[in-house]
Design a protein around this motif. Sequence first.
Motif, short mmCIF file in Angstrom:
data_model
loop_
_atom_site.label_atom_id
_atom_site.label_comp_id
_atom_site.label_asym_id
_atom_site.label_seq_id
_atom_site.Cartn_x
_atom_site.Cartn_y
_atom_site.Cartn_z
N VAL A 32 -41.04 -39.45 14.82
CA VAL A 32 -42.03 -38.12 13.95
C VAL A 32 -41.86 -38.77 12.29
O VAL A 32 -42.45 -37.87 11.92
CB VAL A 32 -41.51 -36.45 14.42
N LEU A 33 -40.70 -39.13 11.72
CA LEU A 33 -40.04 -39.38 10.60
C LEU A 33 -40.44 -40.79 9.69
O LEU A 33 -40.18 -40.76 9.04
CB LEU A 33 -38.91 -39.10 9.96
N THR A 34 -41.01 -41.85 10.68
CA THR A 34 -40.94 -43.19 10.26
C THR A 34 -41.91 -43.93 9.59
O THR A 34 -41.53 -44.37 9.25
CB THR A 34 -41.57 -43.66 11.80
N SER A 41 -31.09 -46.19 4.38
CA SER A 41 -31.07 -46.27 5.64
C SER A 41 -29.93 -45.01 5.37
O SER A 41 -29.59 -43.48 5.26
CB SER A 41 -30.17 -47.28 6.85
N ARG A 42 -29.40 -45.39 4.57
CA ARG A 42 -27.39 -44.53 4.64
C ARG A 42 -26.71 -44.76 3.50
O ARG A 42 -26.12 -46.21 3.33
CB ARG A 42 -26.33 -44.43 6.01
N GLY A 43 -25.97 -44.61 2.97
CA GLY A 43 -25.12 -44.61 0.85
C GLY A 43 -24.56 -46.29 1.85
O GLY A 43 -23.80 -46.55 0.94
N PRO A 73 -32.70 -38.64 -4.12
CA PRO A 73 -31.99 -37.53 -3.85
C PRO A 73 -32.05 -37.76 -2.03
O PRO A 73 -32.53 -36.83 -1.70
CB PRO A 73 -33.09 -36.42 -4.34
N HIS A 74 -32.79 -38.95 -1.57
CA HIS A 74 -32.13 -38.89 0.09
C HIS A 74 -33.85 -38.09 0.39
O HIS A 74 -33.58 -36.92 0.99
CB HIS A 74 -30.82 -38.32 0.64
N ILE A 75 -34.61 -38.58 0.05
CA ILE A 75 -36.00 -37.81 0.31
C ILE A 75 -36.96 -38.68 1.64
O ILE A 75 -38.28 -39.03 1.56
CB ILE A 75 -37.24 -37.77 -0.99
N LEU A 83 -31.26 -32.30 12.46
CA LEU A 83 -32.28 -32.41 12.27
C LEU A 83 -32.59 -33.74 11.51
O LEU A 83 -33.07 -33.57 10.11
CB LEU A 83 -33.13 -30.93 11.20
N SER A 84 -32.89 -34.66 11.72
CA SER A 84 -32.18 -36.27 11.46
C SER A 84 -32.38 -37.39 12.21
O SER A 84 -32.22 -36.74 13.50
CB SER A 84 -30.88 -36.15 11.14
N VAL A 85 -33.42 -38.63 12.62
CA VAL A 85 -33.03 -40.26 12.65
C VAL A 85 -31.65 -40.25 13.03
O VAL A 85 -30.83 -39.97 13.76
CB VAL A 85 -33.84 -40.24 12.77
N GLY A 86 -30.99 -40.29 12.19
CA GLY A 86 -29.84 -40.37 12.07
C GLY A 86 -28.28 -39.93 12.49
O GLY A 86 -28.90 -38.70 12.73
N PHE A 87 -27.38 -40.64 13.58
CA PHE A 87 -25.55 -39.29 13.92
C PHE A 87 -24.75 -40.01 13.55
O PHE A 87 -24.04 -39.44 14.00
CB PHE A 87 -27.02 -39.53 15.51
N LEU A 141 -28.18 -30.19 10.19
CA LEU A 141 -28.55 -31.27 9.17
C LEU A 141 -27.47 -32.18 8.93
O LEU A 141 -26.42 -32.02 9.41
CB LEU A 141 -29.01 -30.62 8.50
N LEU A 142 -28.41 -33.33 9.23
CA LEU A 142 -27.53 -35.02 8.70
C LEU A 142 -26.12 -34.61 7.65
O LEU A 142 -25.44 -35.32 7.34
CB LEU A 142 -27.93 -35.98 8.42
N SER A 143 -26.87 -33.34 6.67
CA SER A 143 -25.37 -32.96 5.63
C SER A 143 -24.10 -32.05 6.30
O SER A 143 -23.08 -32.07 6.19
CB SER A 143 -25.66 -32.94 4.72
N ILE A 166 -43.26 -31.36 11.60
CA ILE A 166 -42.94 -31.24 13.01
C ILE A 166 -41.20 -32.04 13.10
O ILE A 166 -41.30 -31.78 14.44
CB ILE A 166 -44.10 -33.28 12.83
N MET A 167 -40.75 -32.57 12.39
CA MET A 167 -39.04 -32.59 12.63
C MET A 167 -37.95 -31.53 13.14
O MET A 167 -37.75 -31.19 14.24
CB MET A 167 -38.45 -33.26 11.45
N ALA A 168 -38.77 -30.57 12.59
CA ALA A 168 -38.22 -29.40 12.82
C ALA A 168 -39.06 -28.63 14.19
O ALA A 168 -37.69 -28.40 15.00
CB ALA A 168 -38.27 -27.93 11.92
O1 LIG Z 1 -31.63 -39.45 6.73
C1 LIG Z 1 -32.79 -38.95 7.47
C2 LIG Z 1 -32.20 -38.40 8.82
O2 LIG Z 1 -31.19 -39.65 9.85
O3 LIG Z 1 -33.11 -38.10 9.23
#
Ligand SMILES: O=CC(=O)O
Length: 328
Positions: A107-109, A244-246, A292-294, A82-86, A59-61, A304-306
Amino acid sequence: MQGTQQLLKVFVTRRIPQEGMRVLNQSGLCKVSLWDSDEPIPRTDLLQGVSGAHGILCLLSDRIDAEVINAAGPNLKVISTLSVGFDHLAVGEIKKRGVRVGYTPDVLTDATAELTVALLLATARRIPEGVEEVKNGGWSSWKPLWLCGYGLSGSTVGVIGLGRIGLAIARRLKPFGVKRLLYSGRTSKPQAAEVDGEFASLDRLVSESDFVVVSCSLTPETQGLCDKALFSKMKKTAVFVNTSRGAVVNQEDLHEALSSGRIAAAGLDVTTPEPLPTDHPLLKLKNCVILPHIGSATYSTRGIMAELCANNLLAGLTGSAMPSELAL
Ligand SMILES: O=CC(=O)O
């Protein structure tokens, strides 16, 4: 039917939607170990869990750096996030070791763009403050000067980073009567024509926009991009939104801009750190709405992401084409 011996080892760092687990379990390719919790895996358990893994679903965390890759060892073929951010992945290290990376763009756009619009409106129209006033008895009457905010009609919106999500946000905002749509980034984008987007320098964007929406990815170039210098160029009535990102924002500078009235309000779905400590100064400000980053959190999007994340992982294990591979 393969024997247990031949099954490839996959480590999943958190409970994920069942759509993803089903793809992994039904593949007959892998033996899945799961950190069976909704809470983040402690670092030591992560390092232990990935040992000998052929694939990691993260995950992104989860910070996936050289230490994690070394702990996984030479079997490791694929990391699927499980994220678009990397920005949580040490891509240089991963590339050096010939490990492939899957991620979940597209898929999360829609879900993220929708949440951004919701946050922008909630912030600009002071919705959380209004809800609070109803509950705490502050609503004494209909008052002409009370709880006024800012509207999109006739406004100028500036989008920092007109990528997939930035464009989807612009598309949704335009029908609210937005007069001008500015965007900034490395290059101008032909697809901006669809929203009558005008390419602008960052300085021009922030000085002319009524709403400034951050939708760029976190890179060394964008880290701390929204700082005191930038806030000082914004209109006093500007509403700032970041989904986007903090780390794109210097939070101390944002706090100063909000508490001094330098800008009107901010809506953040992302912070540094996450979670934001409950005694953080930003949480004391009425003109700051924090979620909270939702961004991608709809039931269907997460499912769908999973599924995509699991299919990326399987493709990485078998050496075939991934549905969404990150070009390293
Ligand atoms: O922040 C959410 C993501 O990167 O999927």
